[in-house]
Design a protein around this motif. Structure first.
Motif, short mmCIF file in Angstrom:
data_model
loop_
_atom_site.label_atom_id
_atom_site.label_comp_id
_atom_site.label_asym_id
_atom_site.label_seq_id
_atom_site.Cartn_x
_atom_site.Cartn_y
_atom_site.Cartn_z
N ASN A 485 -4.03 0.25 0.46
CA ASN A 485 -4.56 -0.40 1.66
C ASN A 485 -4.39 -1.92 1.60
N TYR A 488 -0.93 -2.41 2.73
CA TYR A 488 -0.89 -2.07 4.15
C TYR A 488 -1.38 -3.24 5.01
N ASN A 489 -2.51 -3.83 4.61
CA ASN A 489 -3.03 -4.98 5.36
C ASN A 489 -2.10 -6.18 5.25
N SER A 520 -1.69 10.07 5.35
CA SER A 520 -1.29 8.67 5.16
C SER A 520 0.22 8.54 5.15
N LEU A 554 -5.61 4.65 5.34
CA LEU A 554 -4.89 3.41 5.61
C LEU A 554 -5.40 2.81 6.92
#
Length: 583
Positions: A485, A488-489, A520, A554
């Motif tokens: 994550n 992802y960010n 995901s 996510l």
């Protein structure tokens, strides 16, 4: 005293055995669980029963060995029954520790290496209070704050524990070092050595019925993360051991009574005397004093006041706990009004628990958001609804601020306050700067937690400050390179910034990290196709929406609730100032 201890063990064992078979005698919702224990944890209860078992067996053996004629068969039967019940309770406890009803209830202990690192860091790296921290620690019962402040970045590599906050160290002795410092540890070690020498030395070490139990208590305190009950039982056993040891002929000179007398002299002065239990050979040397009942009465009154004070607050603590538990049950049934009322009552009964205020702040925010969201589109709320929304928001902020005041070094309190301000961006004046400032304070108190940087980056992301968001997300990636994550960010921040190639690289990393999670994997694969089409100049692709109930983990960091914008923004209270020690 001995009978009380054994009777307590029998009651705990009985409750444990019946709970295992889903027979619950305590009429409280919180007690309707297979692993419920009045002590607080199965580990503490198992240790407690293990400590009592040798005492029960000793008196069982004594009652049968000293009664060959069987005249005291009832007494022997009682101790045999007590021993069997405690043994059965211990076995059931140990079984449940290693085989919990659900995997989420499995006992988790902080690794000793991390506990040792945290303890030494706590007494040596607190730069604002180095001397005080070294000698006196951070304060008894504050290990959770020590853990978040001083855990190493390497802890993030532990795949099962990295996102947990431990309120107890790996063992009581390591927790004692972190929270009470060098002097606290030294005092405890002194007690262990003094007690241990008497237990080990001499031929009478097995005559004392509390010897084995005392050794077990010491071992538990050194090895296991036990709670207050085991700490208290250790001192009780120490006292009982000393009393019995003083009656043993070989050791009676090492253990003696000290009588402290506070008397008023004729001249009006005060004198404190220590009188040995052994009579003086020269009584004529004793001073003659006129004793008075005034001082004993004063001290009796003081003791009654202290006992009453502790009793009042202990009772309030227990009642508030029950009331707050009722609130949580009401929340699970979506009874918002009942939840709010029970939480407010629990806080009014015992207004000193920061976690109550923290939860109460989120309840108020949720109610305010629900009320605001229920208004018709493009319609202003009525004056009464608007007043209720404003009052709930004020209560939410004030409750969150109170939690930071009660425990300013607890990072989750500042994180909670930041989340409330973040939910008010566009609604309250200066809410964005308040959200950033409070999240930065949370980050200072938990500097090696990648989640804290994602939250701070999420605020910048929400404000469209892509550079700042990228910086925070990159730190999260550096702290835990396998945290999907975080990548992802970071990818979303880069994508919004316009750096599509780097964003695609982050998404590809995410795809590799979530390859075993089908939801995901499906989500990130779709987003990779979209960004590839953007790079190629084809922007017609659309990311499919995922239904909320099956949303994969996510996600871009967003506020838990978002109040509708107000024009002009509403004036809201600023955050409290962090204490110097917290800063």
């Amino acid at each position: 005293m001995i009978l009380s201890l054994l009777l307590g063990g029998v009651i705990l064992s009985t409750l444990s055995i019946l709970s295992f078979f889903k027979i619950h005698l305590i009429p409280l919702i919180i007690a309707q669980s297979q692993i419920f224990t009045p002590i607080g944890s199965l580990l503490d209860q198992a240790v407690y029963l293990a400590i009592l078992l040798p005492i029960a067996l000793y008196f069982t053996r004594s009652s049968t060995a000293n009664d060959p004629s069987g005249n005291n068969s009832v007494k022997s039967l009682i101790f045999i029954t007590i021993s069997i019940v405690i043994l059965m309770g211990l076995l059931f406890n140990v079984y449940q520790i290693f085989n919990p009803p659900t995997p989420g209830q499995k006992l988790i202990i902080l690794p000793y290496k991390i506990g040792l690192q945290t303890a030494f860091a706590s007494i040596s790296q607190d730069t604002n209070r180095f001397v005080q921290g070294f000698f006196f620690g951070s304060g008894f019962g504050t290990f959770a704050t020590d853990f978040t402040r001083f855990k190493q970045a390497a802890f993030n590599q532990n795949q099962t524990l990295w996102n947990l906050t431990f309120v107890k160290s790996s063992s009581f002795i390591l927790e004692l070092l972190a929270t009470t410092g060098f002097l606290g540890l030294l005092s405890f070690v002194f007690l262990i050595i003094r007690g241990g020498k008497v237990v080990i030395a001499g031929s009478n070490k097995f005559v004392n019925p509390f010897s084995i139990s005392l050794v077990l208590a010491i071992a538990a305190l050194i090895i296991l993360p036990v709670g207050f009950t085991i700490q208290a039982i250790f001192f009780i056993l120490l006292g009982l051991f000393a009393v019995v040891q003083s009656l043993i002929k070989a050791d009676h000179k090492k253990f003696f009574d000290i009588e402290l007398q506070i008397v008023a002299l004729k001249k009006g002065l005060f004198n404190v005397e220590a009188l040995s239990s052994t009579p003086s050979i020269t009584p004529q040397h004793h001073l003659r004093h006129d004793t008075s009942k005034i001082l004993p009465v004063i001290f009796a009154i003081i003791i009654f006041i202290i006992v009453g004070f502790l009793g009042f607050f202990s009772t309030s603590y227990l009642i508030s706990d029950i009331k707050f538990q009722s609130a949580l049950i009401a929340a699970s049934k979506n009874k918002a009004t009942e939840t709010y009322q029970n939480q407010a009552q629990a806080i009014s009964i015992f207004p000193y628990r920061e976690n109550y205020y923290r939860i109460f702040s989120q309840t108020n925010l949720s109610l305010a958001n629900s009320l605001a969201s229920s208004q018709p589109k493009d319609a202003s709320p009525s004056a009464s609804d608007q007043q209720r929304i404003y009052r709930l928001i004020q209560q939410s902020i004030n409750a969150a601020r109170t939690s930071t005041t009660l425990s300013p070094q607890t990072s989750i309190n500042w994180q909670n306050l930041s989340s409330i301000y973040r939910s008010l961006i566009g609604f309250g004046q200066n809410s964005e700067s308040f959200a950033i400032a409070t999240q930065q304070q949370a980050l200072i108190l938990d500097p090696n937690n990648p989640q804290q940087y994602i939250l701070l980056g999420g605020i910048y992301y929400q404000l469209g400050r892509w550079e700042n968001a990228q910086t925070q997300f990159q730190i999260a990636v550096n702290l835990k390179s396998d945290f999907a994550n975080a990548h992802y960010n970071l990818g979303h921040a880069l994508e919004n910034k316009g750096d599509l190639d780097k964003a695609l690289a982050q998404y590809e990393i995410v795809k590799g990290l979530v390859s075993t999670d089908q939801n995901s994997l499906k989500q990130i694969t779709s987003e990779i196709e979209v960004i590839k089409s953007k790079i190629e100049g084809k922007v017609t692709a659309v990311i499919p929406e995922v239904p909320p109930l099956i949303a994969p983990p996510l996600n871009v960091s967003t506020p838990s609730a978002q109040l509708p914008p107000q024009n002009p923004p509403v004036e809201i209270p600023p955050p409290t100032t962090a204490t110097e020690s917290a800063q």
